[in-house]
Design an enzyme around this catalytic site. Structure first.
Site, short mmCIF file in Angstrom:
data_model
loop_
_atom_site.label_atom_id
_atom_site.label_comp_id
_atom_site.label_asym_id
_atom_site.label_seq_id
_atom_site.Cartn_x
_atom_site.Cartn_y
_atom_site.Cartn_z
N GLY A 36 1.12 1.56 -14.41
CA GLY A 36 1.97 0.72 -13.57
C GLY A 36 1.28 0.45 -12.23
N ALA A 75 5.92 4.69 -21.08
CA ALA A 75 5.23 5.10 -22.30
C ALA A 75 3.86 4.45 -22.36
CB ALA A 75 6.04 4.69 -23.54
N SER A 77 1.38 2.20 -24.62
CA SER A 77 1.84 1.16 -25.54
C SER A 77 0.73 0.34 -26.19
CB SER A 77 2.80 0.22 -24.80
OG SER A 77 2.12 -0.40 -23.74
N TYR A 141 1.52 4.54 -32.31
CA TYR A 141 2.38 3.98 -31.27
C TYR A 141 3.79 3.75 -31.82
CZ TYR A 141 4.54 0.37 -28.39
OH TYR A 141 5.44 -0.35 -27.65
N PHE A 169 9.88 -7.75 -29.84
CA PHE A 169 8.78 -8.34 -30.59
C PHE A 169 7.66 -8.61 -29.57
CE2 PHE A 169 10.02 -8.50 -35.08
CZ PHE A 169 11.15 -7.71 -34.94
N ASN A 170 7.08 -9.77 -29.47
CA ASN A 170 5.91 -9.92 -28.58
C ASN A 170 6.32 -10.34 -27.17
OD1 ASN A 170 4.86 -9.96 -31.38
ND2 ASN A 170 2.92 -10.14 -30.29
N HIS A 189 -3.71 -8.16 -25.45
CA HIS A 189 -2.66 -9.08 -25.90
C HIS A 189 -3.13 -10.54 -25.90
CE1 HIS A 189 -0.12 -5.57 -24.75
NE2 HIS A 189 0.24 -5.79 -26.00
N ARG A 221 3.63 -14.67 -34.89
CA ARG A 221 4.38 -13.71 -34.09
C ARG A 221 5.57 -14.39 -33.41
NH1 ARG A 221 1.85 -10.94 -36.72
NH2 ARG A 221 0.45 -9.22 -36.24
N ARG A 282 -7.92 -7.94 -37.59
CA ARG A 282 -7.81 -6.67 -36.86
C ARG A 282 -7.00 -5.73 -37.73
NH1 ARG A 282 -4.96 -6.93 -30.99
NH2 ARG A 282 -3.12 -7.27 -32.30
N1 UFG Z 1 -4.98 -11.80 -31.61
C1 UFG Z 1 -6.13 -12.56 -31.80
N2 UFG Z 1 -7.13 -12.43 -30.90
C2 UFG Z 1 -7.07 -11.59 -29.81
C3 UFG Z 1 -5.88 -10.83 -29.62
C4 UFG Z 1 -4.85 -10.97 -30.54
O1 UFG Z 1 -6.25 -13.31 -32.76
O2 UFG Z 1 -8.03 -11.52 -29.06
C5 UFG Z 1 -3.87 -11.96 -32.57
C6 UFG Z 1 -3.49 -10.66 -33.25
O3 UFG Z 1 -4.27 -10.46 -34.40
C7 UFG Z 1 -2.02 -10.92 -33.55
C8 UFG Z 1 -1.54 -11.86 -32.44
O4 UFG Z 1 -2.74 -12.38 -31.86
O5 UFG Z 1 -1.91 -11.61 -34.76
C9 UFG Z 1 -0.77 -11.12 -31.35
O6 UFG Z 1 -1.53 -9.98 -30.95
P1 UFG Z 1 -1.10 -9.07 -29.71
O7 UFG Z 1 -2.12 -7.99 -29.60
O8 UFG Z 1 -0.84 -9.92 -28.52
O9 UFG Z 1 0.30 -8.49 -30.16
P2 UFG Z 1 0.68 -7.66 -31.47
O10 UFG Z 1 1.50 -8.58 -32.31
O11 UFG Z 1 -0.46 -7.00 -32.10
O12 UFG Z 1 1.49 -6.50 -30.78
C10 UFG Z 1 2.80 -6.64 -30.39
C11 UFG Z 1 3.10 -5.74 -29.21
C12 UFG Z 1 2.93 -4.28 -29.59
C13 UFG Z 1 3.73 -3.99 -30.80
C14 UFG Z 1 3.40 -4.96 -31.92
C15 UFG Z 1 4.29 -4.77 -33.11
O13 UFG Z 1 2.23 -6.05 -28.15
O14 UFG Z 1 3.37 -3.48 -28.53
O15 UFG Z 1 3.59 -6.29 -31.48
O16 UFG Z 1 3.54 -4.96 -34.25
F1 UFG Z 1 3.46 -2.74 -31.22
#
Ligand code: UFG
Length: 329
Positions: A36, A75, A77, A141, A169-170, A189, A221, A282
């Site tokens: 933070g 937390a 995350s 996580y 969600f996101n 992110h 997402r 990923r």
């Molecule tokens: N992505 C890319 N390129 C990048 C980063 C992300 O293609 O450089 C894609 C990821 O593969 C995913 C989407 O963009 O498909 C979103 O990715 P984020 O990392 O922004 O978010 P996530 O969906 O992986 O994660 C979110 C929350 C987490 C939570 C998760 C639940 O940030 O805290 O959803 O699955 F755990």
């Protein structure tokens, strides 16, 4: 009576602090400032710098203030980090929740609103995802957040502490004036990473996987504005104060956007072409995550106000443009 916001100096926590102060709540923040930022809080907000795993930190806060409810964001995350360092996550997330609930029980504080995640579901069995769907996390996580929910469930039965768990969600976007926003040391992110390209901080955005079973082959997402999340916490507290029992709610917009659609939307918002690289998948990324938030709408009376993804990206853009290197502290 005051509301204690744990992790109130973080990304989502700091937006909630603003929302609660605006609503006339007397807010107290505890934050370790590990992830933070002091600068995310208005100077008038009472801040205790400390780690909630330590009973002495919480004892001081509960002794010095009359706390009516706790909003718990504190937390770790990051999904990837949790896979590499699971015990860090169990120790900090689950240990923090245990210490917090013990202090609440000792001080007779009966309400908690908790920041949970879609990661508790793991690979969904269907979309949109509903709260009763199977919870099978695919990373530590999500597992720790599920364990924290279960801890609250049993403590609520034993000690009468009512909880609301909000499964986001996101989370995305920022307050509209761009004064606070998302600032992680190691950004993972999608939206902040996309915006680093027009900011000149990154050459290209890498799309993680183009062979998913979706229309354009990239992951879908459900992006939800951080101000709508903040609003849901206030509504959850009102619900608990009105005598609503312990409950769990998804928070999402109900609409899905692919990675390619997000890049296109960011190009429109910034007015710049964004260079793309095609990369591998990923590990652990489900193809599609979309929330059903019907329950939150029905029971909490929550309606997301910012359901336009371009508006979400535009607000993130305002923040990142004004603070290309995040906070100064
Ligand atoms: N992505 C890319 N390129 C990048 C980063 C992300 O293609 O450089 C894609 C990821 O593969 C995913 C989407 O963009 O498909 C979103 O990715 P984020 O990392 O922004 O978010 P996530 O969906 O992986 O994660 C979110 C929350 C987490 C939570 C998760 C639940 O940030 O805290 O959803 O699955 F755990």
């Amino acid at each position: 009576m005051s509301v204690l916001i744990c992790g109130g100096a973080g990304y989502i926590g700091s937006h909630a602090v603003k929302k609660f102060v605006e609503a006339g709540e007397d807010v107290i923040v505890v934050d370790s400032l590990e992830t933070g930022h002091r600068a995310a809080l208005d100077p008038g907000v009472k801040l205790y710098v400390g780690d909630i795993r330590f009973a002495t930190v919480l004892e001081q806060i509960f002794d010095e203030n009359k706390i009516d409810a706790v909003i718990h964001f504190a937390a770790n995350s990051l999904v990837g980090e949790s896979v590499a360092h699971p015990l860090k996550y169990f120790n900090n997330n689950v240990g923090g929740m245990q210490s917090l609930l013990e202090a609440m029980a000792r001080h007779d504080v009966k309400r908690i609103v908790f920041s949970s995640t879609a990661a508790v579901y793991g690979e969904p069995t269907k979309v949109p995802i509903e709260e009763d769907d199977p919870t099978l996390p695919t990373n530590p996580y999500g597992e720790t957040k599920l364990a924290m929910e279960k801890m609250m469930k049993w403590v609520s039965r034993a000690d009468g502490i009512d909880f609301v768990s909000l499964r986001y969600f996101n989370a995305a976007g920022a307050i509209e004036d761009g004064s606070i926003g998302e600032a992680h040391v190691r950004e993972t992110h999608l939206i902040p990473l996309i915006l680093q390209v027009p900011l000149g901080k990154r050459e290209a955005i890498t799309i993680f996987g183009t062979d998913y079973p979706t229309e354009d082959g990239t992951c879908i997402r459900d992006y939800i504005h951080v101000l709508d999340l903040a609003d849901a916490h206030l509504k959850a507290l009102e619900y608990l104060r009105a005598g609503g029992g312990s409950n769990i709610f998804n928070l999402g917009s109900g609409a899905g956007f692919s990675v390619k659609q997000m890049i296109k939307a960011a190009e429109k918002v910034t007015g710049q072409a964004i260079k793309v690289k095609l990369g591998d998948r990923r590990a652990g990324d489900p193809a599609v995550l979309i929330a059903s938030s019907e329950k939150a709408r029905r029971v909490l009376g929550w309606t997301p106000k910012f359901d336009d993804v371009e508006k979400i990206i535009a607000d993130a853009w305002t923040w990142h443009r004004a603070h290309p290197d995040g906070y100064n502290d």
